[in-house]
Design an enzyme around this catalytic site. Structure first.
Site, short mmCIF file in Angstrom:
data_model
loop_
_atom_site.label_atom_id
_atom_site.label_comp_id
_atom_site.label_asym_id
_atom_site.label_seq_id
_atom_site.Cartn_x
_atom_site.Cartn_y
_atom_site.Cartn_z
N ALA A 214 1.02 -1.34 -0.12
CA ALA A 214 -0.14 -0.11 0.48
C ALA A 214 0.82 1.40 0.44
CB ALA A 214 -0.69 -0.24 1.49
N GLY B 104 0.69 -5.25 1.10
CA GLY B 104 -0.50 -4.84 0.20
C GLY B 104 -0.25 -5.89 -1.12
N GLU C 255 -0.32 -9.67 -0.28
CA GLU C 255 -1.73 -9.83 -0.31
C GLU C 255 -2.83 -9.61 -1.12
OE1 GLU C 255 -1.26 -6.69 2.44
OE2 GLU C 255 -2.14 -7.81 4.45
N GLU D 189 5.27 -4.79 7.33
CA GLU D 189 4.25 -3.95 7.60
C GLU D 189 4.92 -3.63 9.10
OE1 GLU D 189 2.89 -6.65 5.58
OE2 GLU D 189 1.34 -5.26 5.10
C1 HXC Z 1 5.24 4.56 -1.24
C2 HXC Z 1 6.96 3.48 -2.27
C3 HXC Z 1 5.79 1.96 -1.73
C4 HXC Z 1 5.24 2.40 -1.58
C5 HXC Z 1 8.14 2.35 -2.55
N1 HXC Z 1 8.02 2.86 -3.07
N2 HXC Z 1 7.76 1.53 -2.19
N3 HXC Z 1 6.32 4.83 -2.29
N4 HXC Z 1 4.58 3.39 -0.69
N5 HXC Z 1 5.09 1.13 -0.40
C6 HXC Z 1 8.49 4.15 -3.54
C7 HXC Z 1 10.07 5.16 -3.06
O1 HXC Z 1 9.59 6.17 -1.97
C8 HXC Z 1 10.84 5.07 -4.34
O2 HXC Z 1 10.08 6.36 -4.82
C9 HXC Z 1 10.27 4.53 -5.49
O3 HXC Z 1 9.10 3.30 -5.27
C10 HXC Z 1 11.83 3.31 -5.48
O4 HXC Z 1 11.48 2.30 -4.05
P1 HXC Z 1 13.29 2.36 -3.28
O5 HXC Z 1 13.00 2.46 -2.47
O6 HXC Z 1 13.81 3.39 -4.16
O7 HXC Z 1 13.50 1.81 -3.36
P2 HXC Z 1 14.59 0.33 -3.36
O8 HXC Z 1 15.81 0.64 -2.75
O9 HXC Z 1 15.42 -0.93 -4.62
O10 HXC Z 1 13.70 -0.37 -2.35
C11 HXC Z 1 12.83 -1.06 -2.82
C12 HXC Z 1 11.77 -2.03 -1.60
C13 HXC Z 1 11.40 -0.68 -0.88
C14 HXC Z 1 13.04 -2.79 -0.97
C15 HXC Z 1 10.96 -2.52 -2.40
O11 HXC Z 1 10.68 0.60 -1.73
C16 HXC Z 1 10.59 -0.71 0.12
O12 HXC Z 1 11.12 -1.28 0.78
N6 HXC Z 1 9.32 -0.58 -0.18
C17 HXC Z 1 8.03 -0.34 1.73
C18 HXC Z 1 7.75 -1.54 0.86
C19 HXC Z 1 6.63 -1.44 2.15
O13 HXC Z 1 6.78 -1.57 3.49
N7 HXC Z 1 5.42 -2.37 2.40
C20 HXC Z 1 4.24 -2.08 3.03
C21 HXC Z 1 3.58 -1.24 2.83
S1 HXC Z 1 1.89 -1.34 3.85
P3 HXC Z 1 10.72 7.65 -4.05
O14 HXC Z 1 10.58 9.17 -4.86
O15 HXC Z 1 10.41 8.49 -2.72
O16 HXC Z 1 12.02 7.54 -4.62
C22 HXC Z 1 1.16 -2.45 3.32
C23 HXC Z 1 -0.08 -2.05 4.10
C24 HXC Z 1 -1.45 -3.17 3.31
O17 HXC Z 1 1.09 -2.85 2.22
C25 HXC Z 1 -2.74 -2.66 4.52
C26 HXC Z 1 -3.34 -1.51 3.81
C27 HXC Z 1 -4.44 -1.58 4.23
#
Ligand code: HXC
Length: 258
Positions: free
Chosen positions: A66, A109, A112, A132
């Protein structure tokens, strides 16, 4: 065809493909993307000309979860009311089989969403995870329920509580994915599987999906009763007559979806 901004849709061979397309955010699921995804998928589900749906992302990410930036400042009531996201109810109630074709990150997400699909095909580059916990929250699109059902409580607990990612091979070994294929072949392979499903009798496919779904939700005795009725009901279709006749006449069945 509807104009979308965060997904790309494509139809061929009775197969609809929905490609998540927010490359700048690794296909992070914001409210707009989820709304488009659900609208497109539910629309294809209502079209009897579509026999299977493929959901895929890019080489780098199926979906990295998400959208954290969109959620970060929300409070309890806003999230409890749904936050930026429309309800997934319509998506998970679809009758058409859905195949997730996952390359790269399927996190939070994203993982999921894949688990809301019927089949998960993974590229050898796929990485699944529920990170998360690193954000001070827990899975919110069903991960705490579907992951243990898919891979067992103890493996799921390790992933959900530590945020550890799982590669494609481990995911296959654990029962999270249907099959792993080389990344370069993922789209073609997903289309092939979808086309195969779409070539079968639609009423039989719907009933089989219903029965599989029942296996995840009902005790065994009720599930077996459900199957007994659904199996007998399939003998009311033209396609059952055609399928069994075609077998005896040693030819391919010509299903009419009746
Ligand atoms: C918003 C995201 C994002 C996310 C990546 N990006 N994941 N933006 N939400 N979930 C954006 C980054 O901010 C960045 O943009 C660009 O995508 C590239 O990501 P990087 O981090 O620079 O890439 P990398 O170093 O290769 O790392 C990849 C990654 C990392 C390991 C996937 O991005 C990461 O950890 N993402 C978050 C994963 C996560 O925690 N997902 C769970 C979310 S909570 P900018 O412009 O900033 O450079 C969830 C809850 C679901 O899903 C239920 C909800 C109700």
């Amino acid at each position: 065809m509807t104009e979308y901004t965060s997904i790309i849709t494509d139809v061929s061979d009775r197969v609809a493909t929905i490609t998540l397309n927010r490359p700048e955010a690794l296909n992070a699921l914001n409210g707009a993307l989820v709304a488009e995804l659900i609208e497109a998928a539910v629309g294809f589900d209502a079209d009897p000309g579509i026999g299977a749906i493929v959901i895929t992302g890019s080489e780098r990410a199926f979906a990295a979860g998400a959208d954290i930036k969109e959620m970060a400042e929300l409070g309890y009531a806003e999230m409890y009311l749904g936050g930026p996201f429309p309800s997934w109810d319509g998506f998970v109630q679809m009758r058409t089989p859905v195949i997730a074709a996952v390359a790269g990150f399927a996190l939070g997400g994203g993982c999921e969403l894949a688990m809301m699909c019927d089949i998960i095909l993974a590229a050898d580059t796929a990485k699944f995870g529920q990170p998360e916990i690193n954000l001070g929250v827990l899975p919110g699109f069903g991960g705490s329920q579907r992951l243990p059902r898919a891979i067992g409580k103890y493996k799921a607990a390790e992933m959900v509580l530590t945020g550890r990612m799982m590669g494609a091979e481990e995911a296959e070994r654990s029962g999270l994915v249907s099959r792993v294929v080389p990344a370069a072949e993922l789209r073609d392979e997903a289309h092939k599987v979808a086309k195969t499903i779409a070539s079968k009798s639609l009423p039989a496919v719907y009933a089989a999906k219903d029965a599989l779904q029942a296996s995840q939700e009902m005790p065994l005795s009720e599930g077996l009763r459900f199957e007994r009725h659904a199996f007998a009901a399939s003998f009311a279709t033209d396609d059952q007559k055609e399928g069994m006749r075609a077998f005896q006449e040693k030819r391919a069945a010509n299903f009419t979806h009746r």
